[in-house]
Design an enzyme around this catalytic site. Structure first.
Site, PDB file in Angstrom:
ATOM      1  N   ASP A  53      -0.203  16.028 -10.877  1.00  0.00           N
ATOM      2  CA  ASP A  53       0.909  16.676 -11.801  1.00  0.00           C
ATOM      3  C   ASP A  53       1.664  17.779 -10.800  1.00  0.00           C
ATOM      4  O   ASP A  53       1.258  18.531  -9.908  1.00  0.00           O
ATOM      5  CB  ASP A  53       0.120  17.550 -12.630  1.00  0.00           C
ATOM      6  N   TYR A  58       7.641  23.656  -8.792  1.00  0.00           N
ATOM      7  CA  TYR A  58       6.294  24.007  -7.932  1.00  0.00           C
ATOM      8  C   TYR A  58       6.651  23.980  -6.409  1.00  0.00           C
ATOM      9  O   TYR A  58       5.839  24.500  -5.644  1.00  0.00           O
ATOM     10  CB  TYR A  58       5.167  23.303  -8.348  1.00  0.00           C
ATOM     11  N   LYS A  88       8.441  17.386 -13.332  1.00  0.00           N
ATOM     12  CA  LYS A  88       9.026  18.162 -14.599  1.00  0.00           C
ATOM     13  C   LYS A  88      10.460  18.521 -14.256  1.00  0.00           C
ATOM     14  O   LYS A  88      10.713  19.139 -13.128  1.00  0.00           O
ATOM     15  CB  LYS A  88       8.231  19.129 -15.101  1.00  0.00           C
ATOM     16  N   HIS A 121      10.010  20.679 -18.809  1.00  0.00           N
ATOM     17  CA  HIS A 121       8.950  21.565 -18.616  1.00  0.00           C
ATOM     18  C   HIS A 121       8.692  22.730 -19.746  1.00  0.00           C
ATOM     19  O   HIS A 121       7.659  22.737 -20.033  1.00  0.00           O
ATOM     20  CB  HIS A 121       9.491  22.245 -17.108  1.00  0.00           C
TER      21      HIS A 121
HETATM   22  N1  NAP Z   1       3.487  22.404 -18.044  1.00  0.00           N
HETATM   23  C1  NAP Z   1       3.309  23.746 -17.561  1.00  0.00           C
HETATM   24  O1  NAP Z   1       4.081  24.593 -18.103  1.00  0.00           O
HETATM   25  C2  NAP Z   1       2.187  24.146 -16.766  1.00  0.00           C
HETATM   26  C3  NAP Z   1       1.929  25.520 -16.382  1.00  0.00           C
HETATM   27  C4  NAP Z   1       0.569  25.723 -15.850  1.00  0.00           C
HETATM   28  C5  NAP Z   1       0.201  24.905 -14.904  1.00  0.00           C
HETATM   29  N2  NAP Z   1       0.468  23.630 -15.191  1.00  0.00           N
HETATM   30  C6  NAP Z   1      -0.056  22.182 -14.426  1.00  0.00           C
HETATM   31  O2  NAP Z   1      -1.440  22.458 -14.740  1.00  0.00           O
HETATM   32  C7  NAP Z   1      -2.152  22.589 -13.525  1.00  0.00           C
HETATM   33  C8  NAP Z   1      -3.713  23.575 -13.772  1.00  0.00           C
HETATM   34  O3  NAP Z   1      -3.315  24.486 -14.413  1.00  0.00           O
HETATM   35  P1  NAP Z   1      -3.759  25.947 -13.574  1.00  0.00           P
HETATM   36  O4  NAP Z   1      -3.549  25.755 -11.984  1.00  0.00           O
HETATM   37  O5  NAP Z   1      -3.021  26.988 -14.176  1.00  0.00           O
HETATM   38  O6  NAP Z   1      -5.235  26.268 -14.040  1.00  0.00           O
HETATM   39  P2  NAP Z   1      -6.626  25.489 -13.935  1.00  0.00           P
HETATM   40  O7  NAP Z   1      -6.663  24.167 -13.566  1.00  0.00           O
HETATM   41  O8  NAP Z   1      -7.321  25.976 -15.466  1.00  0.00           O
HETATM   42  O9  NAP Z   1      -7.297  26.518 -12.872  1.00  0.00           O
HETATM   43  C9  NAP Z   1      -7.260  26.403 -11.623  1.00  0.00           C
HETATM   44  C10 NAP Z   1      -7.930  27.538 -10.977  1.00  0.00           C
HETATM   45  O10 NAP Z   1      -9.536  27.465 -10.980  1.00  0.00           O
HETATM   46  C11 NAP Z   1     -10.311  27.100 -10.061  1.00  0.00           C
HETATM   47  N3  NAP Z   1     -11.216  26.122 -10.137  1.00  0.00           N
HETATM   48  C12 NAP Z   1     -10.892  24.548 -10.258  1.00  0.00           C
HETATM   49  N4  NAP Z   1     -12.141  23.939 -10.245  1.00  0.00           N
HETATM   50  C13 NAP Z   1     -12.996  24.849 -10.626  1.00  0.00           C
HETATM   51  C14 NAP Z   1     -14.414  24.805 -10.561  1.00  0.00           C
HETATM   52  N5  NAP Z   1     -15.051  23.652 -10.884  1.00  0.00           N
HETATM   53  N6  NAP Z   1     -15.076  25.947 -10.583  1.00  0.00           N
HETATM   54  C15 NAP Z   1     -14.549  27.149 -10.597  1.00  0.00           C
HETATM   55  N7  NAP Z   1     -13.198  27.391 -10.277  1.00  0.00           N
HETATM   56  C16 NAP Z   1     -12.395  26.230 -10.278  1.00  0.00           C
HETATM   57  C17 NAP Z   1      -9.204  26.762  -8.990  1.00  0.00           C
HETATM   58  O11 NAP Z   1      -9.356  27.394  -7.680  1.00  0.00           O
HETATM   59  P3  NAP Z   1      -9.792  26.531  -6.223  1.00  0.00           P
HETATM   60  O12 NAP Z   1      -8.376  25.711  -5.842  1.00  0.00           O
HETATM   61  O13 NAP Z   1      -9.972  27.402  -5.149  1.00  0.00           O
HETATM   62  O14 NAP Z   1     -11.021  25.498  -6.774  1.00  0.00           O
HETATM   63  C18 NAP Z   1      -7.934  27.497  -9.521  1.00  0.00           C
HETATM   64  O15 NAP Z   1      -8.035  29.050  -9.134  1.00  0.00           O
HETATM   65  C19 NAP Z   1      -1.547  23.306 -12.649  1.00  0.00           C
HETATM   66  O16 NAP Z   1      -1.757  23.190 -11.125  1.00  0.00           O
HETATM   67  C20 NAP Z   1      -0.058  22.669 -13.028  1.00  0.00           C
HETATM   68  O17 NAP Z   1       0.077  21.239 -12.266  1.00  0.00           O
HETATM   69  C21 NAP Z   1       1.255  23.029 -16.011  1.00  0.00           C
END
Ligand code: NAP
Length: 325
Positions: A53, A58, A88, A121
């Protein structure tokens, strides 16, 4: 969901994308360091991820594309067609005439001929211009559901996006979109995890064949410094301990059991691997009841897209609200 290899896949009901793996790797990170993103994607491919994604906002399209090309060179992938790639359209490009040029720029960054899924988005339109985040409140304009969706349909017709969809749409936004769509959206990607379960939206999407994908499935990256309600949830910690799993795995397993695809970000190979190890065990009925009772709390509001001062002069902010009643 059908199973191929270790990660089950879902066939989208709109468009002609290859089936979408039930866990995808999120790439959003700040600040972006090209080599870090590229190496993280390569590590993800090595441990079995085939779904990625990104978004023009980004600035991870380029390293993602470079990693996929490198994986093909190294023989980790037979071809680009083995991966499912989502990107997006940013709010400043949410103008009918800017949609196709924006996708072409995305494809240039990715060095790919098509994306598997192209999403709007946010249900927010900002004055045309450079991709800004956060933006001025005065720059918000009424959303043109029909004009922008026609242009998204054209992207699919041209084969540049195998499927199209939306992100951060509530049932209210979807209602307006479905009223004008010829090709219905394949996916709605929204904030979703055990602490923000989105039951109303999930039911609405299920009834209309719109697949739901979850961003911040682990509660996010603590962007706003407000902590992490998922990773700090006592209910999830209790279940994780009882099952001999991590809180992250419990959250991702629960999302999978709801028929929702997780988009989870990790740039750490061990955690990338751990986040895929959720398909050969189940939560118990007692776990599911406990999760259904977790107090609900949304992490991100649409206001996060805007600077705190200034005024919404051309649009009613209620139109952009992404919190479902
Ligand atoms: N459409 C939208 O508006 C929108 C908005 C926000 C995000 N997104 C997409 O969704 C993706 C994911 O969302 P997000 O990045 O906000 O949050 P997330 O995936 O809920 O959390 C990511 C965080 O959790 C940590 N992590 C990952 N696996 C882990 C595990 N097994 N144990 C402990 N910590 C862990 C990561 O650190 P490490 O990297 O150090 O493991 C990072 O700090 C984004 O990267 C993006 O592609 C889309």
């Amino acid at each position: 969901m059908a199973s191929k290899g270790t990660v089950p896949e879902v066939t989208l009901k709109s468009g002609n994308a290859r089936p979408m793996p039930a866990v995808g790797m999120g790439t959003a990170v700040f600040p972006v360091v090209h080599e870090n993103t590229k190496n993280a994607v390569l590590a993800a491919i090595e441990v079995g991820y085939r779904h990625f994604d990104t978004a023009s906002l980004y600035r991870t399209e380029e390293p993602l594309g470079d990693a996929v090309a490198e994986a093909v060179r190294r023989g980790l992938l037979r071809s680009r067609d083995e991966v499912f790639v989502t990107s997006k359209l940013w709010c400043t490009q949410c103008h009918p005439e800017l949609v196709l040029p924006s996708l072409r720029e995305t494809l240039q960054n990715l060095k790919m001929e098509y994306v598997d899924l192209y999403l709007i988005h946010w249900p927010v339109r900002m004055k045309p211009g450079p991709r800004t985040f956060p933006s001025k409140r005065e720059d918000a304009l009424p959303f043109d559901f029909e004009g922008v969706w026609r242009a998204m349909e054209e992207c699919q017709r041209l084969g540049l996006a195998r499927a199209t969809g939306v992100s951060n749409f509530t049932t209210r936004h979807l209602e307006k979109l479905l009223a004008v769509a010829t090709v219905p959206p394949a996916v709605n990607q929204v904030e979703l995890n055990p602490v923000w379960q989105q039951r109303t939206l999930r039911d609405y999407c299920a009834a209309r064949g719109v697949h739901v994908a979850a961003w911040s499935p682990l509660g996010g990256q603590n962007w706003g410094g407000k902590g992490n309600a998922v990773m700090e949830s006592p209910e999830l910690a209790e279940i994780a301990q009882a099952r001999g799993k991590t809180i992250a795995q419990v959250s991702l397993r629960w999302i999978y059991e709801q028929g929702v695809t997780s988009i989870v970000k990790s740039y750490n190979k061990e955690r990338l691997r751990q986040n895929l190890e959720i398909f050969d065990w189940e939560l118990t009925e007692e776990d599911r009841v406990k999760i259904s009772q977790i107090p609900q709390k949304k992490l991100v509001q649409f206001e996060a897209l805007f600077l705190p001062d200034g005024e919404f002069t051309s649009v009613d902010p209620a139109e952009m609200n992404i919190e479902e009643e």
